[in-house]
Design an enzyme around this catalytic site. Sequence first.
Site, short mmCIF file in Angstrom:
data_model
loop_
_atom_site.label_atom_id
_atom_site.label_comp_id
_atom_site.label_asym_id
_atom_site.label_seq_id
_atom_site.Cartn_x
_atom_site.Cartn_y
_atom_site.Cartn_z
N ARG A 124 34.15 6.54 31.13
CA ARG A 124 35.55 6.78 31.53
C ARG A 124 35.67 7.85 32.62
NH1 ARG A 124 36.76 6.31 25.95
NH2 ARG A 124 37.51 4.21 25.54
N LYS A 143 39.14 6.96 47.75
CA LYS A 143 39.17 5.52 47.48
C LYS A 143 37.75 5.04 47.19
CE LYS A 143 42.93 3.93 50.43
NZ LYS A 143 43.18 2.95 51.49
N GLU A 149 36.85 5.36 64.20
CA GLU A 149 37.79 6.02 63.29
C GLU A 149 38.22 7.38 63.85
OE1 GLU A 149 39.13 4.61 60.73
OE2 GLU A 149 37.82 2.90 60.37
N LYS A 195 42.93 13.52 58.36
CA LYS A 195 42.95 12.60 57.24
C LYS A 195 43.25 13.34 55.93
CE LYS A 195 41.13 8.69 54.97
NZ LYS A 195 40.09 7.75 54.65
N GLU A 203 49.02 6.24 49.16
CA GLU A 203 49.37 5.36 50.27
C GLU A 203 50.71 4.66 50.10
OE1 GLU A 203 46.03 3.22 51.73
OE2 GLU A 203 47.27 1.92 52.98
N ARG A 222 50.34 7.70 54.63
CA ARG A 222 48.92 7.35 54.66
C ARG A 222 48.69 6.00 55.34
NH1 ARG A 222 44.32 8.10 49.86
NH2 ARG A 222 42.60 7.42 51.19
N ASN A 229 45.92 3.50 59.03
CA ASN A 229 45.59 2.08 59.18
C ASN A 229 45.87 1.56 60.58
OD1 ASN A 229 44.60 1.42 56.62
ND2 ASN A 229 46.67 1.61 55.81
N HIS A 236 44.04 -1.38 61.91
CA HIS A 236 43.43 -2.06 60.76
C HIS A 236 44.10 -3.37 60.39
CE1 HIS A 236 41.26 1.64 60.51
NE2 HIS A 236 40.60 1.27 59.42
N HIS A 288 41.19 -5.64 60.39
CA HIS A 288 40.66 -6.19 59.13
C HIS A 288 40.56 -7.70 59.19
CE1 HIS A 288 41.28 -2.67 56.15
NE2 HIS A 288 40.03 -2.77 56.55
N HIS A 332 32.70 -2.61 60.83
CA HIS A 332 34.10 -2.27 60.59
C HIS A 332 34.74 -1.56 61.79
CE1 HIS A 332 37.57 -0.77 58.37
NE2 HIS A 332 37.27 0.45 58.78
N1 LIG Z 1 36.65 4.25 50.81
C1 LIG Z 1 37.21 4.22 51.99
O1 LIG Z 1 38.27 4.79 52.21
C2 LIG Z 1 36.53 3.50 53.07
C3 LIG Z 1 36.96 3.63 54.39
C4 LIG Z 1 36.25 2.96 55.41
C5 LIG Z 1 35.16 2.19 55.11
N2 LIG Z 1 34.77 2.07 53.80
C6 LIG Z 1 33.60 1.27 53.44
O2 LIG Z 1 32.45 1.87 54.02
C7 LIG Z 1 31.46 0.88 54.17
C8 LIG Z 1 30.82 1.02 55.52
O3 LIG Z 1 30.24 2.28 55.62
P1 LIG Z 1 29.09 2.59 56.66
O4 LIG Z 1 29.50 2.14 57.99
O5 LIG Z 1 28.73 3.99 56.49
O6 LIG Z 1 27.95 1.59 56.20
P2 LIG Z 1 26.57 1.75 55.41
O7 LIG Z 1 26.72 2.59 54.22
O8 LIG Z 1 26.10 0.38 55.19
O9 LIG Z 1 25.64 2.49 56.45
C9 LIG Z 1 25.28 1.89 57.65
C10 LIG Z 1 23.78 1.81 57.86
O10 LIG Z 1 23.27 3.06 58.27
C11 LIG Z 1 22.20 3.46 57.43
N3 LIG Z 1 22.29 4.92 57.37
C12 LIG Z 1 23.22 5.65 56.73
N4 LIG Z 1 23.05 6.94 57.05
C13 LIG Z 1 21.97 7.02 57.84
C14 LIG Z 1 21.30 8.10 58.47
N5 LIG Z 1 21.77 9.33 58.38
N6 LIG Z 1 20.22 7.82 59.20
C15 LIG Z 1 19.76 6.56 59.34
N7 LIG Z 1 20.38 5.49 58.79
C16 LIG Z 1 21.47 5.74 58.04
C17 LIG Z 1 22.46 2.76 56.14
O11 LIG Z 1 21.28 2.59 55.40
C18 LIG Z 1 23.01 1.43 56.60
O12 LIG Z 1 21.96 0.58 56.97
C19 LIG Z 1 32.15 -0.43 53.97
O13 LIG Z 1 31.78 -0.99 52.75
C20 LIG Z 1 33.63 -0.10 53.97
O14 LIG Z 1 34.38 -0.97 53.15
C21 LIG Z 1 35.43 2.71 52.81
#
Ligand SMILES: NC(=O)c1ccc[n+]([C@@H]2O[C@H](COP(=O)([O-])OP(=O)(O)OC[C@H]3O[C@@H](n4cnc5c(N)ncnc54)[C@H](O)[C@@H]3O)[C@@H](O)[C@H]2O)c1
Length: 1609
Positions: A132, A154, A196, A256, A266, A270, A274, A277, A281, A293
């Site tokens: 939990r 999130k 972003e 942010k 949101e 908030r 977006n 987006h 999206h 993304h």
């Molecule tokens: N929670 C939220 O508010 C929110 C907002 C935006 C995006 N997201 C989510 O985030 C995800 C995308 O995140 P991302 O772009 O970080 O992707 P990711 O976590 O897949 O990382 C991208 C790539 O970079 C590599 N990597 C990470 N850090 C590294 C480093 N320091 N050195 C070398 N390689 C490295 C990872 O292994 C991966 O292959 C999506 O699933 C998206 O839905 C969430």
Amino acid sequence: MSATTDIRKVSILGRESIHCGFHLVPYIVKTILQTLQSSTYVLFTDSNVGKLHLPTFEKEFASEIGKISGDPKPRFLSYVLPPGETSKSRECKAELEDYLLLNKCTRDTVVLAVGGGVIGDLIGFVSATFMRGVRFVQVPTTLLAMVDSSVGGKTAIDTPHGKNLIGAFWQPEYIFIDAAFLETLPAREFSNGMAEVVKTAAIWNQDEFNALESRSAEIFAAIQTPSKDFSGRTQATRSAAQQLLLSVIVGSISVKSHIVTIDERETGLRNLVNFGHTIGHAIEAVVTPTILHGECVSIGMILEAEVARSLGVLGQVAIGRLTRCLKAYNLPVSILDPRIANLPAARDLTVDNLLDIMKIDKKNSGPHKKVVLLSRIGKTYEEKATVVKDEVIARTLSDAVKVVPVLGGPKNSPIRMATPGSKSISNRALLLAALAKGTCRLRNLLHSDDTQVMMNALQDLKGAKFSWEDGGETLVVEGGAGSLSVPEKGKEIYLGNAGTAARFLTTVCTLVQPSTTGERTIITGNARMKQRPIGPLVDALRSNGSSVDYLEGEGCLPLRIAPAGLKGSRIQLAASVSSQYVSSILLCAPYASEQVTLELVGGQVISQPYIDMTIAIMKTFGIEVTREKDESGKLVDVYNIPKGTYVNPENYNIESDASSATYPLAIAAITGTEVTIANIGSSSLQGDARFAKEVLEPMGCEVIQTETETTVKGPPIGTLKAIGYVDMEPMTDAFLTASVLAAVATAPPLPGRELSDAGGPNATRILGIANQRVKECNRIKAMIDQLAKFGVQTKELDDGLEIYGKPIAELKEGASIHCYDDHRVAMAFSVLGSIVKDTIIEEKRCVEKTWPNWWDDLENKIGLHVEGVELAHEKAGVSPSDKPRGLPPSVVIIGMRGSGKTFIGELAAAELGWSFVDADVAFEAKHKIGVREFVHQNDWPAFREAETAILQELLANYPTGHVLSLGGGIVETPASRELLKKYANNGPVVHVVREIDEVVKYLGEETARPAYGEPILDVFRRREPWFAECCSYEFINYTGVLTNAGPDTDAVRKEVRRFFSHITGDSPNLAPNVTNGNRSYFLSLTYPDITPALPFIEELIAGVDAVELRVDLLRTPKDNDHSGPYVPPVSFVSQQLAALRLKTSLPVVFTVRTVSQGGSFPDKAEKEAFELFHAALRMGVEYIDVEMCWPKKQIDTLVSRKGASQIIASWHDWSGNLQWDGKATTDIYRSASEIGDIVKIVGKANNLEDNFSLYNFVSRASKSAYGKPTIAINMGTEGQISRILNKTLSPVTHPLLPSKAAPGQLSFSQIQKALNLLGQLPAQQFYLFGNPISQSMSPTIHNTAFQILGLPHHYQLLETTSVGDEIKAAIRSPQFGGASVTIPFKLDVIHLLDGLTAQAETIGAVNTIIPQRNADGTVSLLGDNTDWLGIRECIKSRLPASVGKPKVGLVIGAGGTSRAAIYALKSLGVEVIYLFNRTKASAEKLQQAFPSANVQVIEQFGQWSQGAPSVIVSTVPASATTLDSSATGALLLVSAIFSAPAGVVVDMAYRPALTPLLSLASETKKDWRTVRGLDVLLEQGYAQFALWTGRACPRRAVAEVVTKAYERN
Ligand SMILES: NC(=O)c1ccc[n+]([C@@H]2O[C@H](COP(=O)([O-])OP(=O)(O)OC[C@H]3O[C@@H](n4cnc5c(N)ncnc54)[C@H](O)[C@@H]3O)[C@@H](O)[C@H]2O)c1
């Protein structure tokens, strides 16, 4: 701890929990251990990050835990996941929870998420629900995660239904931002995060945005140079670049955090984060995971900014800046970016699809979509997302627009508006301000490609500094006083297609001061730019001592320019092509070492007004140019430019663009309304300012021009005067506007302007515009081609064109304008769109060059309505080309004399419904003598030259819809070969190939052409390589060397139809069941030589959708016993294919299986394999199986040439190790789907479960964004069930084959039986309705076919007296599979049905009922008619060659079947149909039912007023006819029926087999072929069978059984 690490803290939700700095791992570990005490710390990361950074964490935890006193000490556990989005799944979450439970983790556990957004989201959600909720810490390692996903709490995972659909808000205890992690992050991932960062600045903080905009290079540098010795951990060791990077990150996070703190869940504010987006999206949903993304959001931001612009909320300047800023971080800004446009999934980026996806956006209020609207950089329109109508979003997203004419003209008339800043003045002023000393504020600067690339280039050359004021309305230029340096190493200056920038910058680059490194400046552009001329300027610079090299084509970019300063003194320049060359040198001349005297040579100087403009602006910046005069005081083309330094005026206001002003003014002219353009008047520097006075006034407009303003009032609509003669040399760019007006100018020109030598008083002759041929496109040709779409006639002249005005009412509506990526074409035709309905401008975005908000201004300022339009064809604009759209390009046929070019060509034309043109005939028509005679009178070289000219004319005159057959010697001259090769890039050039022996035999008989005068074999050998070099396809005119079978004309006809329909794309020969997702199969032919199988091929292919030729198993007769790896020669494979093609028109799957993938082709024979693949494409093979292990480059080339054919990207793993649920398989699938239209993955089953995981894999993969039709199979007997359940192109064997292609293979019929047992193919009932029907052969036809194919269905008779309850019950039963309907119910049954096909509707009778299952599970009954098909097919297959296309037909009888007969004849193209019936009134009634068929009722046979019939169909019972002239009561058949020398006669009467009509036909000593009623019955039965089952009926086997049964009765 803090003594050694400097941290910047940011507060969120009231706690300072975000800690930022560099090299923080020790700090992180200490902080956690001290402030979050626990028994267990679990670190989760992915393998990429783990490899790089996990050891540091392990070491630090070990050492710090070691220092903790007490027992038990806390535990440190770590768990590494596979990287990538696929880890954000339910399965993975469960796996982690099991791990925590297994390790006895309790509620006090502290979880660390070290990684990107994937790890953060997943681990956050695990933490939120485990026990939990347990405490967790975010350590984001990607920029995206740092600035976005880690902040705000999130957390989520993905499901097959969509991303992030299941999750929770769960705030981390800490977020540690260690910017040093970014040093290991791939550059693309960094850019992804920058999207972003830019977004946050764009909505919230203008200063931040300014910094991002101007300091991109430094920001990139900060991550590209690894920090040594933990530099940056303390303030003292932090470099300036690190400071900048950290402040950018902290700035973004602060915004942010602030927003999240105010609105955590949101509900309003908030929403703002977006921005980009809503649309981003939707794009992401289509192109994920290939496109990241941030990349999608980047495009989304631009599109959403455009939405704001079209609502009048945001100015273009902000969009220009946003675009430039995003591009600076290597982010895409449009879906036309090649990174996206080239993806297979890009096809799904349609407007409808995107709007559909947007429907499920969380921000929406009910059905209303919401978009965050920017009002300027740093500010949004509302403090939340704003509701926007679908229509507005659709217009922004669509590639094309439609201008909607408004009755009475634009509704805002009288209109007063300013147009965007002049492009020419903007370009000059910008360059001068940069080259000057001091600071200048430029206002009304046009934000165009030219200015954008020029600013980027000047920054790269360190020539000036740029910043913005007034919310971006003013550009502040800090001039560099002419100091310029070579760009940093490896950096090329990229200019896109910006022509002015390219010309101006070429000279600027020579000014660059010498460098010590020996580097040179390289300027380059896109493909079109690389064709645009720059030679004269380079020549002038070279002769002045500058070193300029062409790196690709002579005379065009890219250029390499040595930094050596400009020498100066006397420079000579050819100025007849472009005045921009002159301006380029003038602008730079003050900085030459010696004072410049510029002399223009090479004839008439083009566009003098632009030269004058340059000189005038130079004067404002302090340099006065003088122009020399001759003795008589006349100005000559010699200019003196003093040495000096430009001085910036404090302010410079850029005049509006006069070329742009021509469009609104022209709208006033054409619609009879009034427009005033402020900011352009008679004092303008621009030549196009004269347009109103010199073009519009003579056309009948009222023009009032002051020094600074121009007002035009058009005459009443439809009364514009033709201009007569007009020289537009001073305003060349405005000629397109003049042309569209001239197109509707029908009143005679003003007195004195008339043309005495033109086609009429409505002619306008525009001259002085030859330079417009080398602009963004050949504009003269563009106008001619596009005006033709409205039905407007034009004539091209050397120096311009002539246009013949047409009344508006006679212009064609609905024209779709191709713009050639040229802004002026698009805007000019929108003028015509303001009065002609449904004019579509195909490439909306090309206006961005000079008037990006043209469409918005047209709607908002001018008051016309502009609608977004989605084009039906492939995405427009991806690669703009000059290729006209519409009908497919004509087919050109080449080949040796005697190879059958005319025969094949005529047949092809007939099958395609195109026209045939024989070059010899065209030759005779032109030269008035035959080829033979011409050669006789002249000589061979003269003939060849004339032949090339004919070729050129044919290609120009018949670009589409023709089959052009050329002489055999056409390839003898290089000129013709070049023409052919060029044509082959766009249209098919087909080489008709025939065995040389056959050719020799044939030529012995032919005399029309001059004799060779040399041995024919020598000619053959010489020309063979030339044919191969010029053709893009090969048609093998196979006469059966392998089988000794004589040519079968029906088989050749079918093959001609298949081949030409396929290669032209007219009707690609792909398997329909593959396309529509039904079960489909191919038979693997495993013979070393397939010819022995051909006699019984029909039996082998029963039921299947395609035939696989296993090329690797083929062996020539000589190598028949060869075992082991083998490469069959291309010629042998071609013959095999040709032999197969004459036996079946089924699509062929061409497979070259390598040894390591389970075949017999050598693994290393890459060259040979691709030779075979390319040969297959040339022969029109439909499916090519390409193994993924071949080199990507080779595969890409093959894919680029595939035309209508499809690629099966295949992967075979025989080891038994392939894991269907493993990531490796997903990766294989994904790469295969990028290459293939169909993906094939084959593994080996070790147990039954392996088949279930295969099944799950396929359902998942095919639903994913990159899903394709999939062949997925497990080998071996354990895998047999996967063969049964596979849906697409399942490979099958046949008991008659020598060996199975693979272990575990089943036959088609076995699979059907198995499907039935598995409940996947329930048995169905089929019926015949009619009376009397007991003698019917239909049950024999269908039940025989069901049995052969292994289908569990049954066909039975249902004889009733009327269409009543019995029939109703049968057709509504769930088992109902279909029914045939015969006399007397063909009409009565119609009221029971839900719909009719168009054919049944026209014929007015139904003989086939087809149940169709709808998506909601209900069944609809469709009525069709196959009688006509049976008649048509029987005639077509028997038509004597001498008849050609039958023109005249005869139908005897006027009952129900004659309706089908008339329909059949009409569909055969018969032009006159005589109709004979004993009761004339019934015949006349029938005649009226087919008003378009030209039916002529006759009262007597032999009354052939329009020629004798060559196709005859009788529909009266045989017993009602007689040959006996003395018989009474029966219809007397006379030999006059068969007056024509040849033809086909069909007697629909079923018995006796030889009816009186057929026996009369055989008695004529002519070439009449006969068709029995039984033949038609069979043929229409085959058609019914295919309609019901989706499978071809096994014709021959069925016919045999039926004929025997018929004869027995
Ligand atoms: N929670 C939220 O508010 C929110 C907002 C935006 C995006 N997201 C989510 O985030 C995800 C995308 O995140 P991302 O772009 O970080 O992707 P990711 O976590 O897949 O990382 C991208 C790539 O970079 C590599 N990597 C990470 N850090 C590294 C480093 N320091 N050195 C070398 N390689 C490295 C990872 O292994 C991966 O292959 C999506 O699933 C998206 O839905 C969430």
